[in-house]
Design a protein around this motif. Structure first.
Motif, short mmCIF file in Angstrom:
data_model
loop_
_atom_site.label_atom_id
_atom_site.label_comp_id
_atom_site.label_asym_id
_atom_site.label_seq_id
_atom_site.Cartn_x
_atom_site.Cartn_y
_atom_site.Cartn_z
N ALA A 374 0.84 -1.20 0.00
CA ALA A 374 0.00 0.00 0.00
C ALA A 374 0.88 1.25 0.00
CB ALA A 374 -0.92 0.01 1.22
N ILE A 375 0.49 2.23 -0.79
CA ILE A 375 1.12 3.56 -0.75
C ILE A 375 0.30 4.41 0.21
CG2 ILE A 375 1.72 5.62 -2.07
CD1 ILE A 375 2.05 3.82 -4.52
N VAL A 376 0.97 4.93 1.23
CA VAL A 376 0.27 5.59 2.32
C VAL A 376 0.79 7.01 2.49
CG1 VAL A 376 -0.24 5.50 4.79
CG2 VAL A 376 -0.04 3.37 3.48
N ASN A 377 -0.14 7.93 2.69
CA ASN A 377 0.22 9.32 2.99
C ASN A 377 0.49 9.46 4.49
OD1 ASN A 377 -0.04 10.28 0.32
ND2 ASN A 377 -2.26 10.44 0.57
N VAL A 417 9.67 -0.81 3.85
CA VAL A 417 9.18 0.52 3.53
C VAL A 417 10.12 1.17 2.51
CG1 VAL A 417 10.42 1.59 5.47
CG2 VAL A 417 8.41 2.74 4.49
N CYS A 418 9.52 1.91 1.59
CA CYS A 418 10.30 2.63 0.59
C CYS A 418 9.66 4.00 0.41
CB CYS A 418 10.31 1.87 -0.73
SG CYS A 418 11.37 2.62 -1.98
N CYS A 426 15.59 2.56 0.94
CA CYS A 426 14.45 1.96 0.25
C CYS A 426 14.46 0.44 0.43
CB CYS A 426 14.49 2.32 -1.23
SG CYS A 426 12.98 1.87 -2.11
N GLN A 427 13.26 -0.11 0.74
CA GLN A 427 13.08 -1.55 0.97
C GLN A 427 13.89 -2.07 2.15
OE1 GLN A 427 10.70 -3.36 -0.35
NE2 GLN A 427 10.07 -1.54 -1.48
N GLN A 428 14.10 -1.21 3.12
CA GLN A 428 14.66 -1.67 4.37
C GLN A 428 13.53 -2.21 5.25
OE1 GLN A 428 17.74 -1.97 5.14
NE2 GLN A 428 18.95 -0.50 3.96
N GLU A 429 13.90 -3.03 6.22
CA GLU A 429 12.89 -3.64 7.09
C GLU A 429 12.53 -2.71 8.23
OE1 GLU A 429 12.82 -8.05 8.76
OE2 GLU A 429 13.72 -6.67 10.21
N LEU A 430 11.22 -2.48 8.39
CA LEU A 430 10.73 -1.66 9.50
C LEU A 430 10.17 -2.51 10.63
CD1 LEU A 430 10.09 1.17 10.62
CD2 LEU A 430 7.93 1.10 9.33
N GLY A 431 9.69 -3.72 10.33
CA GLY A 431 9.13 -4.59 11.37
C GLY A 431 9.22 -6.05 10.97
N SER A 458 6.54 12.16 3.07
CA SER A 458 5.14 12.07 3.50
C SER A 458 4.33 11.07 2.68
CB SER A 458 4.49 13.45 3.42
OG SER A 458 4.58 13.96 2.10
N SER A 459 4.97 10.38 1.77
CA SER A 459 4.29 9.33 1.00
C SER A 459 5.24 8.14 0.88
CB SER A 459 3.88 9.83 -0.39
OG SER A 459 3.24 8.80 -1.12
N CYS A 460 4.82 7.01 1.42
CA CYS A 460 5.71 5.84 1.44
C CYS A 460 4.96 4.59 0.99
CB CYS A 460 6.27 5.62 2.85
SG CYS A 460 7.29 6.99 3.47
N ASN A 461 5.73 3.67 0.41
CA ASN A 461 5.18 2.39 -0.02
C ASN A 461 5.54 1.34 1.02
OD1 ASN A 461 4.33 0.10 -1.28
ND2 ASN A 461 5.36 0.49 -3.23
N PHE A 462 4.51 0.73 1.63
CA PHE A 462 4.70 -0.31 2.64
C PHE A 462 4.36 -1.67 2.02
CE2 PHE A 462 3.99 3.55 4.98
CZ PHE A 462 4.84 3.45 6.08
N THR A 463 5.23 -2.65 2.24
CA THR A 463 5.01 -4.01 1.73
C THR A 463 5.23 -4.99 2.86
OG1 THR A 463 5.80 -3.39 -0.47
CG2 THR A 463 5.71 -5.73 0.04
N MET A 464 4.26 -5.88 3.06
CA MET A 464 4.38 -6.92 4.08
C MET A 464 4.36 -8.28 3.39
SD MET A 464 2.17 -7.52 7.57
CE MET A 464 2.79 -6.02 8.35
N LYS A 465 5.39 -9.10 3.67
CA LYS A 465 5.54 -10.37 2.98
C LYS A 465 5.85 -11.50 3.96
CE LYS A 465 7.69 -8.55 -1.28
NZ LYS A 465 8.91 -8.66 -2.11
N THR A 466 5.53 -12.71 3.51
CA THR A 466 6.06 -13.92 4.11
C THR A 466 6.47 -14.83 2.95
OG1 THR A 466 5.67 -15.71 5.70
CG2 THR A 466 3.81 -15.07 4.29
N VAL A 467 6.85 -16.05 3.23
CA VAL A 467 7.26 -16.95 2.15
C VAL A 467 6.08 -17.13 1.19
CG1 VAL A 467 9.05 -18.15 3.42
CG2 VAL A 467 6.68 -18.92 3.62
#
Length: 660
Positions: A374-377, A417-418, A426-431, A458-467
């Motif tokens: 999701a791209i979040v403001n 997050v990127c 960019c694409q570092q792990e936040l959680g 103020s606008s970031c792309n969050f990605t949550m993944k598993t295998v």
């Protein structure tokens, strides 16, 4: 009083049947009012507001047809664990399906009371704890199916489908016309298998003196039955049965003792004999031996008859809840469920605190190669820096309403997050989190304040993944900004420091003999503008080589600053038999499927991975270049597995703080 007309009677029957069929009980529903008749008098539950003194609670029922539930009630270790691991609040409700419910609970109350007294006199619990616990244990005098409330219906609707569920039985066939059924109790799940899984057809039974030792008799293809004797270990009995080539072993409980879940001890556990085993009561065992001594042919068939449920819970908010999987018969699992309710109530309290909340995901699907994205403001960076605390509020659930509908296995879930493709962040792990094995209740509040510089716009792309091969999980994630800086107070007391910059450090990799060879020293300057520096690392070990690395082995991670300051993260909890079960109050989801109890290398099933944070400001120089190195060790040296190596997942940073 006149006898009701037939149509009226039919109408009442139809209404009753309709209610029984239509009434639904789903985890998370409000508990309806109910009354319990106990040894201490009548208990009336109205709702969460008016009956808060009764919450949370776990309710569980003895059933004489279940050797598993019988063992929970009768084992001294089980009762002791109940008392020693209980929280300072929370209620236990003892019930019985037996027609002799009153005698059952009177007997149980006496056992509990005596155990509390013994633990108090031995100094294991204090007087206040003993008194409090005694008041929070309730013993219901009526059989479950005669209580006159909705609890029996819930237990019948929530059929027991977990470990230890159903009625574990043996169908005994003899030369007589009709077979009969007796209870059985299988060994500890991680020691030996169940005969019900090994044999789908009947098997002949032959007596064996398994405590005597070796025998020249061959029992190939037959089930040995042996009387347990004082001082004779179950390991010795299994070895004796295996030695004579028995297809399995049925142990008869010693006189005046109840069947237990047989287990190995110490070095015995390093030797496995590939035959199944089970245990029956002394009385039933004597009947079998008598038949065998009279030259009767006896066959066993092993079966498990489906049953109603035996337990459920009501949390601190008055919601009915499942209590998960009981891997072995012990009250411990109910104490862990109450610990979870305490954790959950504290979590709800913390989430209710004032904060600026940004929704990232709302019941979003984590599945496949791309996961959830999701791209979040976000608030402007300047505004985000006005808050002293940043947290990830993450809930992980699954489709359906019951735990049984949740995915198996414990998978790593990572949040990336990127905010700007032009930066190294960019694409570092936040959680990072670990999924709960077939439980849907995971919810955590994770502090990530030192990683705030990852949110660089103020606008970031969050990605949550598993295998990608994992079954779908569903996440609800919020960013919480709290404790906003009061600029007026800050001017008087000094401006708070805020994380302004991140320096990426080391990542993980395959944990083999080459693991440490790839890491080179990192050099950096600390200017006078920087007031504080924190080392931040999230490290977990996975996989299984010949040393059980890196999931179940102890690894250590060494960050050396300027060649003289050692900052070491060691996961001593790895491999501990209850290492994760003892962390329920810290957010570990209790009573999962699988081996959730064991400690892991930096993680647990069903828990967040909190960043490891060390203030290294005093280890640095503002006048010269600073150096930081890293090494990861197993058993104080480089890993050197001889089989498929495991791996380390690691993200590490230096977080540089400056005045706001």
């Amino acid at each position: 009083m006149a006898k009701p007309e037939v149509p009226l009677v039919f109408a009442l029957i139809i209404i009753t049947i309709a209610y029984t069929q239509c009434a639904t009980f789903l985890p998370g529903d409000e508990a309806k009012p109910f009354t319990l008749r106990t040894l201490s008098g009548k208990i009336e539950y109205i709702n969460a507001k008016n009956s808060s003194h009764l919450l949370p609670m776990v309710l569980f029922a003895y059933d004489p047809r279940s050797a598993y539930m019988e063992a929970i009630w009768t084992k001294d270790s089980s009762v002791k664990a109940l008392i020693m691991n209980s929280t300072k609040s929370g209620n236990y409700v003892f019930m019985s399906y037996s027609d002799h419910a009153l005698q059952d609970v009177q007997w149980m109350q006496k056992r509990v009371t005596n155990q509390i007294a013994d633990l108090y006199l031995s100094g294991h619990i204090n007087a206040a704890a003993a008194t409090s616990l005694g008041k929070r244990m309730h013993f219901v005098v009526l059989p479950v199916e005669s209580m006159g409330n909705w609890i029996p219906l819930l237990l019948s609707k929530w059929t027991c489908q977990d470990f230890g569920c159903g009625f574990q039985q043996i169908l005994v066939s003899t030369d007589s016309k009709f077979p009969y059924v007796i209870n059985r109790l299988d060994p500890r799940y991680d020691w030996m298998g169940s005969p019900a899984s090994a044999y789908k057809s009947s098997i002949q039974v032959v007596e064996l003196d398994a405590c005597k030792g070796s025998s020249n008799v061959s029992l190939s293809g037959k089930m040995a039955i042996a009387q347990h004797q004082k001082g004779c270990s179950y390991f010795k009995m299994v070895k004796a049965a295996y030695t004579v080539k028995a297809a399995g072993l049925t142990v008869i409980a010693a006189k005046n003792e109840y069947p237990v879940d047989m287990n190995c001890h110490g070095n015995e556990c390093n030797v496995r004999y590939p035959i199944p085993a089970t245990m029956i009561s002394y009385a039933e065992g004597q009947k079998i031996l008598k038949l065998l001594k009279s030259k009767k042919k006896v066959d066993f068939s092993f079966q498990t008859t489906p049953s109603h449920n035996f337990y459920f819970g009501i949390d601190g908010q008055g919601k009915i809840e499942e209590t998960g999987w009981l891997l072995y018969p012990s009250f411990l699992y109910f104490t862990w469920q109450l610990q979870w309710y305490a954790y959950k109530s504290n979590l709800i309290h913390n989430i209710a605190e004032h904060a600026k909340v940004v929704q990232i995901f709302n019941d979003s699907t984590i599945h496949g190669k791309y996961g959830a994205s999701a791209i979040v403001n976000l608030p402007p960076v300047k505004e985000m820096l006005e808050y002293q605390d940043v947290q990830l509020d993450m809930a992980l659930s699954c489709r359906g309403k019951r735990d049984e509908e949740c995915p198996p296995w414990d998978h790593t879930v990572q949040l990336y997050v990127c905010c700007s493709n032009a930066t190294s962040h960019c694409q570092q792990e936040l959680g990072r989190w670990i999924t709960s094995f077939r439980r849907r209740i995971g919810h955590w509040l994770t502090p990530v304040t030192p990683l705030l510089p990852l949110l660089s716009s103020s606008s970031c792309n969050f990605t949550m993944k598993t295998v990608p091969w994992a079954q779908p999980w569903f996440t609800t994630l919020k960013l919480r900004f709290s404790n906003k800086i009061n600029t007026t107070v800050a001017k008087k007391k000094g401006t708070p420091l805020k994380p302004q910059k991140l320096i990426p450090l080391f990542r993980g990799g395959t944990f083999d003999k080459n693991y440490n060879k790839k890491y080179k020293p990192i050099h950096f300057n600390m200017t006078s503008k920087t007031k504080k520096v924190k080392l931040v690392a999230v490290i977990t070990g996975h996989g299984s080589d010949n040393n059980n690395c890196a999931e179940f082995c102890v690894t250590s991670h060494h960050f050396m600053v300027n060649e003289k300051h050692a900052n070491v993260r060691t996961f001593n909890n790895a491999g501990n038999s209850l290492g994760c079960a003892e962390r329920v109050l810290q957010g570990v989801t209790p009573n999962e499927h699988g081996t959730w109890l064991y400690g892991r290398d930096g993680w647990c099933d069903g828990q967040e991975i909190k960043p490891w944070i060390v203030d290294i400001t005093n280890q640095l120089s503002t006048k010269s270049v600073n150096t930081i190195t890293y090494h990861g060790y197993y058993n104080h040296t480089d890993p050197h597995p001889t089989s498929k190596p495991g791996y380390i997942i690691m993200y590490s940073f230096l977080s540089l703080y400056d005045t706001y």
